[in-house]
Motif scaffolding. Structure first.
Motif: not given
Length: 193
Positions: A108-114, A142-147
């Protein structure tokens, strides 16, 4: 130099909601407050964070509206976490983002955090163009957007479907030197100056 260049924190009300939700559903919540991990109780699953994943050892501490946290992990069985995830998304709405790194850990992360947002801030701070100069290695949702955003997105062979789909290249598994293989690949592709 150890300076914080970007940080997001969960709102206290969201922390309290997540903690109550975790307790109602039998999950062990663990808050990450920078390098400090804490939660209402220590369990074999919370101890595993230090013993298996080399995180700081969690300590007992209240999770309520006065708490501070960059993220909260809900630890439990993969099927049980997957089953309640939509309910938690509905409960938190726009007050948090959810992802999974390991099936037994719902983040559970802050809104928009990744991870991608953190990498973007790091690159921006250091003058790196993530779309042409960044190689990223990952294995989880959790890595998909970064990749997807990196110039070279690399998934290890034991990665989940989201990371595999987002990657440009798949290398050996973590245990078989996949990260080292990715680093060698990135170094071979870098422009010579």
């Amino acid at each position: 130099a150890g300076d914080i260049v970007h940080e997001r924190r969960l709102d206290g009300a969201a922390i309290e909601q997540v903690t109550r939700f975790a307790e109602e559903h039998g999950f062990a919540p663990v808050a990450y407050d920078r390098d400090r991990l804490y939660g209402p109780r220590i369990t074999p699953r919370t101890e595993e964070l230090a013993d298996r994943y080399y995180e700081p050892r969690p300590v007992v501490g209240a999770l309520d509206s006065h708490s501070t946290a960059n993220k909260i992990l809900l630890l439990g069985e993969a099927d049980a976490l997957a089953a309640v995830r939509p309910k938690l998304v509905e409960l938190l709405g726009a007050d948090a983002s959810l992802t999974i790194a390991i099936p037994t850990m719902l983040e559970v992360l802050p809104p928009g955090a990744s991870k991608r947002e953190g990498v973007r801030a790091f690159c921006e701070h250091h003058g790196i163009d993530e779309r042409s100069e960044l190689a990223a290695v990952g294995d989880g949702e959790n890595d998909a957007e970064m990749l997807r955003t990196a110039a070279l997105g690399v998934a290890v062979a034991n990665a989940g479907a989201a990371a595999m789909d987002a990657a440009d290249v798949v290398v050996a598994s973590n245990d078989d030197g996949g990260a080292a293989q990715a680093i060698r690949m990135a170094l071979a592709l870098r422009p010579r100056t």
